[in-house]
Design an enzyme around this catalytic site. Structure first.
Site, PDB file in Angstrom:
ATOM      1  N   ASP A  40       0.657  -1.282   0.082  1.00  0.00           N
ATOM      2  CA  ASP A  40      -0.065  -0.054  -0.094  1.00  0.00           C
ATOM      3  C   ASP A  40       0.731   1.230   0.090  1.00  0.00           C
ATOM      4  O   ASP A  40       0.693   2.231  -0.940  1.00  0.00           O
ATOM      5  CB  ASP A  40      -1.026   0.121   1.501  1.00  0.00           C
ATOM      6  CG  ASP A  40      -2.026   0.971   1.219  1.00  0.00           C
ATOM      7  OD1 ASP A  40      -2.294   1.549   0.002  1.00  0.00           O
ATOM      8  OD2 ASP A  40      -2.102   1.749   2.338  1.00  0.00           O
ATOM      9  N   CYS A  69     -14.542  -8.461 -17.005  1.00  0.00           N
ATOM     10  CA  CYS A  69     -15.993  -7.902 -16.842  1.00  0.00           C
ATOM     11  C   CYS A  69     -16.910  -8.078 -17.827  1.00  0.00           C
ATOM     12  O   CYS A  69     -18.404  -8.065 -17.364  1.00  0.00           O
ATOM     13  CB  CYS A  69     -15.887  -6.374 -16.379  1.00  0.00           C
ATOM     14  SG  CYS A  69     -15.076  -6.125 -14.784  1.00  0.00           S
ATOM     15  N   CYS A 121     -14.883   9.806  -4.293  1.00  0.00           N
ATOM     16  CA  CYS A 121     -14.912   8.396  -4.008  1.00  0.00           C
ATOM     17  C   CYS A 121     -15.289   8.531  -2.373  1.00  0.00           C
ATOM     18  O   CYS A 121     -14.350   9.120  -1.649  1.00  0.00           O
ATOM     19  CB  CYS A 121     -13.861   7.606  -4.183  1.00  0.00           C
ATOM     20  SG  CYS A 121     -13.513   5.905  -3.568  1.00  0.00           S
ATOM     21  N   CYS A 146     -15.725   2.485   2.060  1.00  0.00           N
ATOM     22  CA  CYS A 146     -17.012   2.147   1.162  1.00  0.00           C
ATOM     23  C   CYS A 146     -16.874   0.768   0.576  1.00  0.00           C
ATOM     24  O   CYS A 146     -15.723   0.492  -0.146  1.00  0.00           O
ATOM     25  CB  CYS A 146     -17.225   3.241   0.121  1.00  0.00           C
ATOM     26  SG  CYS A 146     -18.541   2.868  -1.018  1.00  0.00           S
ATOM     27  N   CYS A 156     -20.524  -6.473  -6.955  1.00  0.00           N
ATOM     28  CA  CYS A 156     -19.868  -7.321  -7.862  1.00  0.00           C
ATOM     29  C   CYS A 156     -20.213  -8.886  -8.140  1.00  0.00           C
ATOM     30  O   CYS A 156     -20.053  -9.630  -7.084  1.00  0.00           O
ATOM     31  CB  CYS A 156     -18.514  -7.180  -7.924  1.00  0.00           C
ATOM     32  SG  CYS A 156     -17.370  -7.967  -9.337  1.00  0.00           S
TER      33      CYS A 156
END
Ligand code: B12
Ligand code: SF4
Ligand code: SF4
Length: 392
Positions: free
Chosen positions: A140, A195, A221, A247, A254
């Site tokens: 990260d 996708c 976001c 969030c 999905c």
């Protein structure tokens, strides 16, 4: 010829697979240390459009060049750790007036968990090779683009919601990587995104932050907005609902996550009182108490005031009239974002107060007016003014 090339690799995928299992790593992939040249225009355009959050490593050239991180770098290992445990599915909001933390913050801070596992992996590789190895590990906060590394190493594919989606665990995975001087055969990436025609995440995003497939405007976001400092822009406050941190909407909808296997480790088992914190209890936390309660999670790094601001917004959205006296105390708080947000929160309840508790409604308006008269911060004064003009 092919055999000759294979013998140049220092570790086989079978050896790596054995070490992966021993170190409690869910998925592992390998890629080269070639620069991610194709990312240069992507990251530059992302910055130019103002889509960055400010949490990205600032030097784009360093973000795309893993080879620079270790002398003699030869390979890069990408790892994924799943965090959706069997308890996630059965978790329910306990009784009371509560907010919600994103699932990624329900257990132990993933930075620590992944670092520990990668350090185990380094030890296992050194044992196997009988030598010390040069390594740069990151999770990260390092310079590299973790998702791009994972994608090239074949861990998963890019979803239109930007997340890396894996076959086994869906997108409920954390990513980390290890640049090393050990030569290992690279794996193969997926051939593009899987996708297809789906666009559920784009349609479900509450703020339109997925401005295009594979592109998040961070400034819209809610994951970013719940973490930003200062006052939350007005247009996003009702959209936050009861979100206190992060969030999950574009992952929850999905289809690739519907059949996701559960995480096997204990590290991310949720604790209901932390996953769904009681909102007025959050308002009362000192910095020290917050650190004691939430310090081991990934929701603590921005400090307690961001959490209190979000709790005030959640109380406003829930129109929690019972919390009004507690909220009013924040009108004179030493943090401007808490003073301003408190005024907004009570303004959300004025219609209900006028109807059910007219006495308290009058008291609220008096207190907001008195606070506004003493207020010296122009942005907070605006908030209080706004609260007056939206008083139901
Ligand atoms: C900054 C940041 C954020 C910012 C910006 C998010 C973003 N989309 O960039 C904010 C605060 C909003 C954020 C939110 C979240 N984050 Co974050 N974040 C990061 C961080 C530090 C850098 C990301 C970055 O470089 N973005 C730059 C942009 C350009 O990248 P991108 O949006 O992913 O876009 C890529 C693809 O779209 C692809 N691409 C571009 N064009 C095209 C076209 C096609 C056809 C295809 C196929 C691909 C493609 O290239 C881009 C670069 O790889 C990384 C850690 C790291 N060091 O990498 C974690 C990281 C991405 N975050 C992570 C997580 C878990 C989240 C949240 C899910 C947390 C939450 N539940 O609230 C949300 C998801 C929101 C979202 N829509 O992405 C994980 C992702 C795990 C995964 N499975 O993908 C990471 C990798 C941390 C980690 N080590 O585990 N995050
Ligand atoms: S994390 Fe939430 S706000 Fe951000 S892109 Fe996904 S659904 Fe939209
Ligand atoms: S919801 Fe649909 S479009 Fe979005 S990431 Fe999942 S599969 Fe892809």
């Amino acid at each position: 010829m092919q055999n000759q090339l294979q013998t140049q690799y220092e570790l086989s995928h079978e050896q790596l697979e054995k070490m992966r299992a021993e170190c409690g790593i869910d998925l592992i992939g390998v890629t080269t240390v070639e620069p991610f040249s194709e990312l240069l225009p992507v990251l530059t355009a992302y910055r130019d459009k103002g889509f960055e959050s400010g949490f990205e490593h600032p030097v784009i050239e360093e973000r795309i060049d893993p080879g620079n991180l270790v002398p003699g770098a030869k390979s890069m290992l990408a790892i994924a750790i799943a965090y959706y445990t069997e308890d996630h599915a059965s978790m329910h909001r306990p009784a009371g007036v509560r907010g919600v933390l994103s699932k990624y913050a329900w257990g132990l801070d993933y930075h620590r968990v992944l670092r520990d596992k990668m350090n185990l992996l380094i030890g296992a590789m050194e044992n196997e090779l009988g030598r010390t190895i040069a390594c740069h590990l990151s999770v990260d906060t390092g310079p590299l683009v973790d998702r791009a590394v994972a994608e090239r190493a074949g861990i998963g594919w890019f979803g239109k919601n930007c997340s890396i989606i894996t076959e086994k665990y869906g997108s409920w995975v954390f990513l980390g990587q290890l640049v090393t001087d050990v030569l290992i055969e690279p794996g193969r990436p997926y051939e593009g995104s899987l996708c297809g025609d789906c666009d559920l995440c784009i349609r479900a995003c509450p703020t339109g932050a997925l401005v295009d497939p594979f592109t998040t405007d961070s400034s819209r976001c809610l994951s970013y907005i719940t973490q930003m400092k200062g006052l939350v822009p007005l247009e996003f406050r009702t959209k936050m609902g009861t979100r206190i941190w992060g969030c999950d909407t574009c992952q929850v909808v999905c289809p690739s996550n519907k059949q996701a296997a559960n995480a096997s480790g204990e590290e991310f088992r949720p604790e209901p009182e932390l996953a769904f914190p009681e909102l007025t209890a959050l308002l009362g936390l000192s910095s020290r108490e917050f650190k004691n309660e939430f310090g081991a999670t990934a929701a603590a790094w921005r400090g307690v005031n961001v959490i209190k601001r979000n709790a005030l917004i959640a109380l406003g959205n829930l129109k929690q009239v019972e919390a009004v006296p507690r909220i009013l105390e924040f009108l004179t708080n030493d943090r401007p974002e808490l003073r301003g947000t408190a005024a907004w929160a009570v303004a959300q309840m004025m219609e209900r107060l006028n109807r059910d508790r007219p006495g308290l409604a009058g008291e609220v308006l008096t207190q907001v007016r008195l606070a506004a008269e003493k207020e010296t911060d122009p942005a907070v004064q605006d908030e209080m003014q706004w609260a007056f003009t939206h008083n139901g």
